[in-house]
Design a protein around this motif. Structure first.
Motif, PDB file in Angstrom:
ATOM      1  N   TYR A  83      -7.723  -9.486  -6.934  1.00  0.00           N
ATOM      2  CA  TYR A  83      -8.176  -9.652  -8.297  1.00  0.00           C
ATOM      3  C   TYR A  83      -6.925  -9.396  -8.616  1.00  0.00           C
ATOM      4  CZ  TYR A  83      -9.445  -9.333 -12.842  1.00  0.00           C
ATOM      5  OH  TYR A  83     -10.127  -9.321 -14.198  1.00  0.00           O
ATOM      6  N   SER A  84      -6.117  -8.551  -9.035  1.00  0.00           N
ATOM      7  CA  SER A  84      -5.486  -8.032  -9.713  1.00  0.00           C
ATOM      8  C   SER A  84      -3.798  -8.028  -9.413  1.00  0.00           C
ATOM      9  CB  SER A  84      -5.614  -6.385  -9.948  1.00  0.00           C
ATOM     10  OG  SER A  84      -6.253  -5.663 -10.796  1.00  0.00           O
ATOM     11  N   ARG A  87      -3.873 -11.335 -10.292  1.00  0.00           N
ATOM     12  CA  ARG A  87      -3.668 -12.061 -12.315  1.00  0.00           C
ATOM     13  C   ARG A  87      -2.506 -11.825 -12.484  1.00  0.00           C
ATOM     14  NH1 ARG A  87      -6.426  -8.215 -15.299  1.00  0.00           N
ATOM     15  NH2 ARG A  87      -6.535  -5.430 -14.415  1.00  0.00           N
ATOM     16  N   TYR A  91       0.514 -13.721 -14.451  1.00  0.00           N
ATOM     17  CA  TYR A  91       0.297 -13.479 -15.435  1.00  0.00           C
ATOM     18  C   TYR A  91       2.332 -13.098 -16.246  1.00  0.00           C
ATOM     19  CZ  TYR A  91       0.234 -11.847 -20.466  1.00  0.00           C
ATOM     20  OH  TYR A  91       0.456 -11.753 -21.760  1.00  0.00           O
ATOM     21  N   ALA A 115      -3.413 -15.660 -19.863  1.00  0.00           N
ATOM     22  CA  ALA A 115      -4.275 -14.386 -19.449  1.00  0.00           C
ATOM     23  C   ALA A 115      -5.419 -15.130 -18.876  1.00  0.00           C
ATOM     24  CB  ALA A 115      -4.406 -13.636 -20.732  1.00  0.00           C
ATOM     25  N   SER A 118      -4.608 -16.585 -15.498  1.00  0.00           N
ATOM     26  CA  SER A 118      -4.307 -15.535 -14.681  1.00  0.00           C
ATOM     27  C   SER A 118      -5.683 -15.424 -14.297  1.00  0.00           C
ATOM     28  CB  SER A 118      -3.686 -14.397 -15.036  1.00  0.00           C
ATOM     29  OG  SER A 118      -2.538 -15.511 -15.285  1.00  0.00           O
ATOM     30  N   GLY A 119      -6.789 -15.011 -14.920  1.00  0.00           N
ATOM     31  CA  GLY A 119      -8.051 -13.979 -15.458  1.00  0.00           C
ATOM     32  C   GLY A 119      -8.506 -14.679 -14.093  1.00  0.00           C
ATOM     33  N   ALA A 123      -9.580 -13.569 -10.334  1.00  0.00           N
ATOM     34  CA  ALA A 123     -11.238 -14.125 -10.334  1.00  0.00           C
ATOM     35  C   ALA A 123     -12.084 -14.762  -9.197  1.00  0.00           C
ATOM     36  CB  ALA A 123     -12.357 -13.863 -11.617  1.00  0.00           C
ATOM     37  N   ALA A 180     -13.806 -12.517 -16.176  1.00  0.00           N
ATOM     38  CA  ALA A 180     -12.725 -12.867 -16.064  1.00  0.00           C
ATOM     39  C   ALA A 180     -11.232 -12.561 -17.068  1.00  0.00           C
ATOM     40  CB  ALA A 180     -12.148 -12.964 -14.417  1.00  0.00           C
ATOM     41  N   ASN A 184      -9.486 -11.117 -19.302  1.00  0.00           N
ATOM     42  CA  ASN A 184      -7.290 -10.659 -19.082  1.00  0.00           C
ATOM     43  C   ASN A 184      -7.069 -11.379 -20.481  1.00  0.00           C
ATOM     44  OD1 ASN A 184      -6.632 -10.607 -16.441  1.00  0.00           O
ATOM     45  ND2 ASN A 184      -8.324 -11.477 -16.402  1.00  0.00           N
ATOM     46  N   THR A 222     -10.251  -4.946 -24.981  1.00  0.00           N
ATOM     47  CA  THR A 222     -11.002  -5.603 -23.514  1.00  0.00           C
ATOM     48  C   THR A 222     -12.245  -4.293 -23.470  1.00  0.00           C
ATOM     49  OG1 THR A 222      -9.041  -5.352 -23.283  1.00  0.00           O
ATOM     50  CG2 THR A 222     -10.565  -6.074 -20.862  1.00  0.00           C
ATOM     51  N   SER A 226     -15.351  -7.608 -23.382  1.00  0.00           N
ATOM     52  CA  SER A 226     -15.615  -7.566 -22.037  1.00  0.00           C
ATOM     53  C   SER A 226     -16.993  -6.664 -21.935  1.00  0.00           C
ATOM     54  CB  SER A 226     -15.158  -7.502 -21.193  1.00  0.00           C
ATOM     55  OG  SER A 226     -14.627  -6.149 -20.930  1.00  0.00           O
TER      56      SER A 226
END
Length: 306
Positions: A83-84, A87, A91, A115, A118-119, A123, A180, A184, A222, A226
């Motif tokens: 995931y990271s 993203r 990004y 963003a 990318s998220g 995801a 996400a 993000n 965030t 979220s």
């Protein structure tokens, strides 16, 4: 100067993944506690005291000691590796692309757009590890007869595919992608925007103090934005299918059920451990990422001088 050194896109992906993995190893216990609190909210037989952070923390320690805070660590690491890595790498690559030849940062709307892209992409790639992570961190909270007893993230993924079908790897994928997108846009765009504003204020230089201030701002924004979709995602990914009918039909339904059965403000249930988890994770991820990127630039710059 090393600041003029351009980082290749592939290196941006690797650096993003490494930074997020290191941060995750440090804050994993808070992620476990956050998941336990979110799932405790749907236990109608439990009192409010039994759903509190203090009670759940004491119960976890009583059950297994310190090790109670580390189930699913392998899944957490795999989640960040998928995931990271996706993203953050995407990004930073899109950020550089949209900055143009003059390296002028893109506007806020563009930051929000890249963003979100990318998220959502990250995801989709990371949902299987996310499903395993949620199940492994919440397993001890289930009745003994219902516990799955996964021994590792790979054991979890193999058993899920064998027992429930490989499509289950992406259970809650839409909810995860929705979360996400929110996370993000809030996290990546707010970090870039805060960093730009703080630099332009004249009170900051591009150093670790700036990175800390920008990431703390990003973490707070965030968290509030979220948490409701994170709760919905957690409920969906840990739900059971009863007589062929799932507990929730989607993100909106899960959030509506929380409001109906537990109250509106339970959409922010566990906000303290969530912020305690996402705040340090945001700070550590961005600080590690900035330092890794700077180390790479310095190494490349010095190599060119030789």
């Amino acid at each position: 100067m090393s600041d003029s050194v351009q980082i290749p896109s592939a290196v941006k992906f690797v650096n993003g993944g490494v930074a997020a993995i290191v941060a995750t190893v440090i804050v994993h216990p808070l992620d476990v506690l956050k998941n336990r609190m979110q799932l405790a909210g749907r236990d109608v037989a439990a009192s409010e005291a039994q759903k509190s952070m203090g009670y759940i923390t004491r119960s976890m320690i009583k059950e297994k000691g310190v090790s109670a805070f580390y189930p699913g660590l392998s899944a957490g690491i795999l989640r960040q590796a998928t995931y990271s890595t996706t993203r953050l790498g995407l990004y930073n690559t899109l950020f550089t692309y949209t900055s143009g030849e003059d390296n002028k940062p893109p506007g806020l709307l563009v930051k929000l757009g890249i963003a979100m892209i990318s998220g959502v992409t990250g995801a989709a790639v990371g949902t299987p590890a996310e499903v395993a992570l949620i199940r492994m961190t919440s397993d001890a909270q289930l009745p003994v007869a219902d516990r799955r007893g996964y021994t590792s993230v790979f054991n979890a993924l193999a058993r899920i595919a064998r027992e429930e079908g490989i499509a289950t790897w992406w259970r809650g994928c839409i909810a995860t992608m929705g979360r996400a997108a929110v996370v993000n846009m809030a996290q990546l765009a707010s970090y870039s925007q805060a960093k730009e504003l703080y630099l332009n204020s004249g009170y900051f230089k591009d150093n670790i103090v700036l990175h800390f201030a920008s990431s703390m701002t990003s973490g707070a924004i965030t968290t509030v934005a979220s948490l409701p979709v994170d709760i919905a995602k957690t409920r969906i990914q840990s739900m059971k299918i009863i007589n062929g009918v799932p507990e929730y039909s989607g993100t909106i339904n899960a959030m509506a059920m929380v409001v109906k059965n537990e109250g509106f403000f339970n959409l922010w249930k566990g906000i303290v451990p969530y912020f305690a988890r996402i705040g340090p994770h945001t700070v550590l991820t961005f600080i590690f990422l900035e330092q890794i990127n700077q180390a790479y630039k310095t190494a490349v710059y010095e190599r060119k001088l030789i």
